[in-house]
Design a protein around this motif. Structure first.
Motif, short mmCIF file in Angstrom:
data_model
loop_
_atom_site.label_atom_id
_atom_site.label_comp_id
_atom_site.label_asym_id
_atom_site.label_seq_id
_atom_site.Cartn_x
_atom_site.Cartn_y
_atom_site.Cartn_z
N GLY A 12 31.37 -36.47 68.91
CA GLY A 12 30.00 -36.78 69.29
C GLY A 12 29.95 -37.89 70.32
O GLY A 12 30.80 -38.78 70.32
N MET A 53 26.21 -30.49 69.88
CA MET A 53 26.94 -31.31 68.91
C MET A 53 27.28 -32.68 69.51
O MET A 53 27.25 -33.69 68.82
N HIS A 56 23.46 -34.49 70.20
CA HIS A 56 22.52 -34.71 69.11
C HIS A 56 23.15 -35.10 67.78
O HIS A 56 22.47 -35.59 66.90
N ALA A 57 24.44 -34.81 67.62
CA ALA A 57 25.11 -35.10 66.34
C ALA A 57 26.31 -35.98 66.63
O ALA A 57 26.64 -36.24 67.79
N ASP A 77 27.87 -29.45 61.96
CA ASP A 77 27.87 -30.89 62.20
C ASP A 77 27.27 -31.63 61.01
O ASP A 77 26.69 -31.02 60.12
N GLN A 78 27.43 -32.93 61.01
CA GLN A 78 26.81 -33.79 60.01
C GLN A 78 25.88 -34.75 60.72
O GLN A 78 25.89 -35.95 60.50
N GLY A 79 25.10 -34.18 61.62
CA GLY A 79 24.17 -34.97 62.41
C GLY A 79 22.85 -35.18 61.71
O GLY A 79 22.75 -35.02 60.49
N THR A 125 19.70 -25.94 58.58
CA THR A 125 19.62 -27.35 58.89
C THR A 125 18.88 -28.11 57.81
O THR A 125 17.99 -27.56 57.15
N GLY A 130 22.63 -32.43 58.26
CA GLY A 130 23.34 -31.77 59.34
C GLY A 130 22.85 -30.36 59.60
O GLY A 130 21.89 -29.90 58.98
#
Length: 141
Positions: A12, A53, A56-57, A77-79, A125, A130
């Motif tokens: 990221g 990704m 934003h994440a 992702d873990q955003g 989401t 994420g």
């Protein structure tokens, strides 16, 4: 051709490395002898997802499964999650920061292009947890 699995870690915030995973995938698809239009569509989907990704994440993992009939791309992702998927799907809508926009990213076409160039797309989401985007591209012969 048997099934092939490709896995990429996307960092990221590193806009200078953004697009590296999609370039590697594209080279592999060419080596596998897939049709040019299929490679083009898969590359667009992968690139747009990878850029999302990065912007934003805090990055994530991409898995690409190449089968006889389809290419499945999963971006996880873990955003921050997407608060409003319908709004995010609107062409031109962006939450990209100024730095990303100044570098030419964040035009609000990522998710719309992913939908346009894939044959099937799903977004799962949860805000604060994420996002997982899965896409399928049919291999045209």
């Amino acid at each position: 051709m048997g099934d092939v699995r490709l896995t990429y870690r996307v960092d990221g915030g590193d806009l200078l490395q953004a697009g590296e995973a999609s370039s590697k995938m594209k080279m592999t698809l060419k080596k596998l002898g897939l049709p040019p239009d299929t490679i083009r569509r898969a590359s667009i989907c992968m690139y747009e997802g990878e850029i999302n990704m990065v912007i934003h994440a805090d990055g994530g993992v991409v898995t690409v499964d190449v089968g006889v009939d389809d290419i499945d791309i999963c971006l996880k992702d873990q955003g921050p999650g997407i608060p409003n998927v319908d709004k995010a799907m609107e062409e031109g809508f962006t939450t990209a920061g100024e730095v990303a926009r100044d570098l030419g990213f964040g035009a609000g076409m990522g998710l719309p292009n992913m939908k346009r160039y894939s044959d099937d797309m799903k977004i799962e989401t949860e805000v604060g947890v994420g996002t997982t985007v899965t896409m399928r591209i049919h291999i045209n012969s």
